[in-house]
Motif scaffolding. Structure first.
Motif, PDB file in Angstrom:
ATOM      1  N   ALA A 258       0.827  -1.202   0.000  1.00 37.80           N
ATOM      2  CA  ALA A 258       0.000   0.000   0.000  1.00 37.80           C
ATOM      3  C   ALA A 258       0.864   1.257   0.000  1.00 37.80           C
ATOM      4  CB  ALA A 258      -0.932  -0.006   1.211  1.00 37.80           C
ATOM      5  N   LEU A 259       1.937   1.233   0.800  1.00 38.20           N
ATOM      6  CA  LEU A 259       2.839   2.385   0.854  1.00 38.20           C
ATOM      7  C   LEU A 259       3.465   2.648  -0.509  1.00 38.20           C
ATOM      8  CD1 LEU A 259       4.500   4.534   2.352  1.00 38.20           C
ATOM      9  CD2 LEU A 259       6.124   2.726   2.959  1.00 38.20           C
ATOM     10  N   GLY A 260       3.941   1.585  -1.165  1.00 32.16           N
ATOM     11  CA  GLY A 260       4.539   1.756  -2.481  1.00 32.16           C
ATOM     12  C   GLY A 260       3.545   2.285  -3.495  1.00 32.16           C
ATOM     13  N   ALA A 261       2.330   1.744  -3.472  1.00 33.58           N
ATOM     14  CA  ALA A 261       1.306   2.198  -4.411  1.00 33.58           C
ATOM     15  C   ALA A 261       0.958   3.666  -4.174  1.00 33.58           C
ATOM     16  CB  ALA A 261       0.057   1.325  -4.272  1.00 33.58           C
ATOM     17  N   GLN A 262       0.821   4.048  -2.912  1.00 30.96           N
ATOM     18  CA  GLN A 262       0.472   5.432  -2.610  1.00 30.96           C
ATOM     19  C   GLN A 262       1.583   6.390  -3.042  1.00 30.96           C
ATOM     20  OE1 GLN A 262      -1.980   6.675   0.797  1.00 30.96           O
ATOM     21  NE2 GLN A 262      -0.098   7.560   1.647  1.00 30.96           N
ATOM     22  N   ARG A 263       2.828   6.009  -2.804  1.00 28.40           N
ATOM     23  CA  ARG A 263       3.941   6.865  -3.226  1.00 28.40           C
ATOM     24  C   ARG A 263       3.965   7.026  -4.741  1.00 28.40           C
ATOM     25  NH1 ARG A 263       9.414   6.144   0.399  1.00 28.40           N
ATOM     26  NH2 ARG A 263       8.503   6.819   2.372  1.00 28.40           N
ATOM     27  N   ALA A 264       3.687   5.941  -5.465  1.00 34.31           N
ATOM     28  CA  ALA A 264       3.673   6.027  -6.919  1.00 34.31           C
ATOM     29  C   ALA A 264       2.543   6.938  -7.406  1.00 34.31           C
ATOM     30  CB  ALA A 264       3.531   4.630  -7.524  1.00 34.31           C
ATOM     31  N   LEU A 265       1.385   6.835  -6.760  1.00 32.74           N
ATOM     32  CA  LEU A 265       0.267   7.705  -7.132  1.00 32.74           C
ATOM     33  C   LEU A 265       0.620   9.169  -6.921  1.00 32.74           C
ATOM     34  CD1 LEU A 265      -2.680   5.661  -5.563  1.00 32.74           C
ATOM     35  CD2 LEU A 265      -2.393   6.155  -8.006  1.00 32.74           C
ATOM     36  N   LEU A 266       1.177   9.487  -5.774  1.00 31.23           N
ATOM     37  CA  LEU A 266       1.521  10.874  -5.470  1.00 31.23           C
ATOM     38  C   LEU A 266       2.627  11.383  -6.395  1.00 31.23           C
ATOM     39  CD1 LEU A 266       1.425  10.665  -1.558  1.00 31.23           C
ATOM     40  CD2 LEU A 266      -0.314  11.653  -3.080  1.00 31.23           C
ATOM     41  N   ALA A 267       3.581  10.504  -6.710  1.00 34.94           N
ATOM     42  CA  ALA A 267       4.660  10.903  -7.614  1.00 34.94           C
ATOM     43  C   ALA A 267       4.132  11.201  -9.008  1.00 34.94           C
ATOM     44  CB  ALA A 267       5.718   9.798  -7.687  1.00 34.94           C
ATOM     45  N   ASP A 268       3.036  10.546  -9.393  1.00 29.45           N
ATOM     46  CA  ASP A 268       2.416  10.778 -10.695  1.00 29.45           C
ATOM     47  C   ASP A 268       1.460  11.969 -10.681  1.00 29.45           C
ATOM     48  OD1 ASP A 268       3.803   8.652 -11.681  1.00 29.45           O
ATOM     49  OD2 ASP A 268       2.109   7.258 -11.686  1.00 29.45           O
ATOM     50  N   GLY A 269       1.369  12.647  -9.543  1.00 33.83           N
ATOM     51  CA  GLY A 269       0.506  13.822  -9.454  1.00 33.83           C
ATOM     52  C   GLY A 269      -0.953  13.500  -9.206  1.00 33.83           C
ATOM     53  N   ARG A 270      -1.249  12.307  -8.763  1.00 35.49           N
ATOM     54  CA  ARG A 270      -2.634  11.934  -8.458  1.00 35.49           C
ATOM     55  C   ARG A 270      -2.899  12.185  -6.973  1.00 35.49           C
ATOM     56  NH1 ARG A 270      -4.986   8.681 -12.577  1.00 35.49           N
ATOM     57  NH2 ARG A 270      -3.444   7.949 -14.103  1.00 35.49           N
ATOM     58  N   ALA A 271      -4.034  12.745  -6.653  1.00 37.56           N
ATOM     59  CA  ALA A 271      -4.391  13.045  -5.268  1.00 37.56           C
ATOM     60  C   ALA A 271      -4.940  11.799  -4.587  1.00 37.56           C
ATOM     61  CB  ALA A 271      -5.435  14.158  -5.225  1.00 37.56           C
ATOM     62  N   VAL A 272      -4.504  11.597  -3.351  1.00 39.89           N
ATOM     63  CA  VAL A 272      -5.014  10.508  -2.509  1.00 39.89           C
ATOM     64  C   VAL A 272      -5.673  11.139  -1.292  1.00 39.89           C
ATOM     65  CG1 VAL A 272      -4.395   8.489  -1.121  1.00 39.89           C
ATOM     66  CG2 VAL A 272      -3.159   8.937  -3.261  1.00 39.89           C
ATOM     67  N   PRO A 273      -6.999  10.976  -1.122  1.00 43.05           N
ATOM     68  CA  PRO A 273      -7.894  10.040  -1.824  1.00 43.05           C
ATOM     69  C   PRO A 273      -8.715  10.679  -2.941  1.00 43.05           C
ATOM     70  CG  PRO A 273      -9.012  10.847   0.093  1.00 43.05           C
ATOM     71  CD  PRO A 273      -7.673  11.550   0.068  1.00 43.05           C
ATOM     72  N   GLY A 274      -8.464  11.953  -3.248  1.00 48.69           N
ATOM     73  CA  GLY A 274      -9.318  12.639  -4.210  1.00 48.69           C
ATOM     74  C   GLY A 274      -9.440  11.931  -5.539  1.00 48.69           C
ATOM     75  N   ASP A 275      -8.285  11.529  -6.119  1.00 46.07           N
ATOM     76  CA  ASP A 275      -8.314  10.810  -7.397  1.00 46.07           C
ATOM     77  C   ASP A 275      -8.413   9.292  -7.194  1.00 46.07           C
ATOM     78  OD1 ASP A 275      -8.039  13.194  -8.827  1.00 46.07           O
ATOM     79  OD2 ASP A 275      -5.858  13.121  -8.699  1.00 46.07           O
ATOM     80  N   VAL A 276      -7.630   8.781  -6.275  1.00 46.94           N
ATOM     81  CA  VAL A 276      -7.595   7.335  -6.010  1.00 46.94           C
ATOM     82  C   VAL A 276      -7.485   7.121  -4.503  1.00 46.94           C
ATOM     83  CG1 VAL A 276      -6.424   5.149  -6.482  1.00 46.94           C
ATOM     84  CG2 VAL A 276      -6.344   6.990  -8.192  1.00 46.94           C
ATOM     85  N   ALA A 277      -8.335   6.267  -3.954  1.00 45.99           N
ATOM     86  CA  ALA A 277      -8.224   5.888  -2.545  1.00 45.99           C
ATOM     87  C   ALA A 277      -7.229   4.745  -2.411  1.00 45.99           C
ATOM     88  CB  ALA A 277      -9.590   5.468  -1.999  1.00 45.99           C
TER      89      ALA A 277
END
Length: 347
Positions: A258-277
């Protein structure tokens, strides 16, 4: 009155009382050949000096090692970063220590085959009285080998075979329902499941459970597998279809995934949880202290370890019979900012 010994043993008690070590041993072990008066004298002095039987010698007399064994077919460096296994192992050790036993832990790199080699060696050398099995594989050969060896065991997971084993069953069905219900109530329309390696039986079961629940709830579902590491979560996230729904959620099988996935999302400019939970099947200090903190199932790994250890010890000491099944309680979902809109707060 005889002077109490600093480190009482059968030999020092014999010296204190001026009798032979054999007489002391007979008295302490309630064997014939010692008068009642001598036995009472020995027992009274043993209590005075704080003598207790040597657990290793007692185990040897009983034909036991006094150890229970756990083999992990994983890189120890990887396990050292996984809070779940650290807590689970600590729980097992706690149960063993409370019963006057020791946990013998071995890491192997060669998977189930090398693990079975360890079991054969332990049995031949009488190193352990029983073992614990984690991470059951599809068509896992280990329970059958342990049955052949006559080595008592406890399985953490789903096992329906025969042999000198007992089982601590997980709560995957209830936990999967808890996760999918959270997705439904928070308006998520796609579940992107990031599983661990599909060689493990529990990962197949989790995937099937979540997929079925999502289908009934009208939530799109997709799944990919990755190693239980932060880099595995980052790499796995890249392979997930993030455009599957308008409000997707990633459900990872461990806190590191989960930590790795969240870091990748944030690095791609996606908001957590706004764009992806983001949600995790395992809770830990990692999930609690990242930004944003990750919603996770509190699965109580330390308590699971204690339960598994106690169940095995019950099998060894006659308090449980082969085939006994004990079920873990369903997990509680700790809702944090990774899966709720900003301002909603955890509950």
């Amino acid at each position: 009155m005889p002077r109490p010994s600093a480190r009482p043993t059968i030999a020092t008690i014999a010296r204190d009382l001026g009798i032979s070590p054999a007489t002391v041993s007979y008295a302490l072990n309630a064997k014939p050949g010692v008068s009642a008066a001598t036995r009472d004298r020995v027992l009274a002095h043993a209590a005075t000096v704080g003598w207790t039987p040597h657990s290793g010698a007692r185990a040897l007399r009983q034909g036991r090692s006094g150890n229970v064994g756990l083999v992990l077919a994983r890189d120890p460096r990887e396990v050292s970063h996984e809070p779940f296994f650290a807590a689970l192992t600590a729980g097992i050790q706690s149960a063993a220590s409370d019963a006057g036993r020791e946990l013998l832990l071995r890491f192997v790199a060669g998977g189930a085959e090398e693990e079975m080699t360890v079991f054969r060696s332990w049995t031949e050398q009488r190193r352990v009285d029983g073992v614990l099995l984690l991470d059951l594989h599809i068509e896992d050969p280990r329970p059958a080998l342990l049955a052949e060896l006559g080595l008592p065991f406890v399985v953490l997971g789903a096992w329906e075979g025969s042999g000198p084993g007992v089982r601590l069953a997980g709560a995957e069905a209830a936990d999967a329902a808890t996760l999918v219900e959270h997705l439904r109530t928070t308006g998520r329309d796609a579940c992107l499941q990031l599983t661990g390696p599909l060689v493990y039986e529990h990962e197949h079961r989790r995937t099937e459970l979540v997929a079925g629940l999502c289908a009934r709830a009208g939530i799109a579902h997709a799944a990919v597998s990755a190693p239980y590491t932060r880099s595995g979560g980052e790499e796995g996230l890249r392979r997930l279809p993030l455009d599957l729904g308008e409000r997707p959620a990633v459900v990872a099988s461990s806190d590191l995934l989960a930590l790795g996935a969240q870091r990748a999302l944030l690095a791609d400019g996606r908001a957590v949880p706004g764009d992806v939970a983001v949600l995790s099947w395992d809770d830990s200090a990692i999930a609690e202290n990242v930004d944003p903190p990750i919603t996770a199932l509190a699965r109580r790994p330390y308590e699971q370890g204690q339960e598994a250890g106690s169940l095995l010890l019950g099998l060894l000491d006659g308090g449980a019979t082969a085939g006994t099944v004990r079920r873990s309680a369903p997990s509680r979902l700790i809702v944090r900012a990774s899966s709720v809109d900003p301002g909603a707060g955890p509950r």
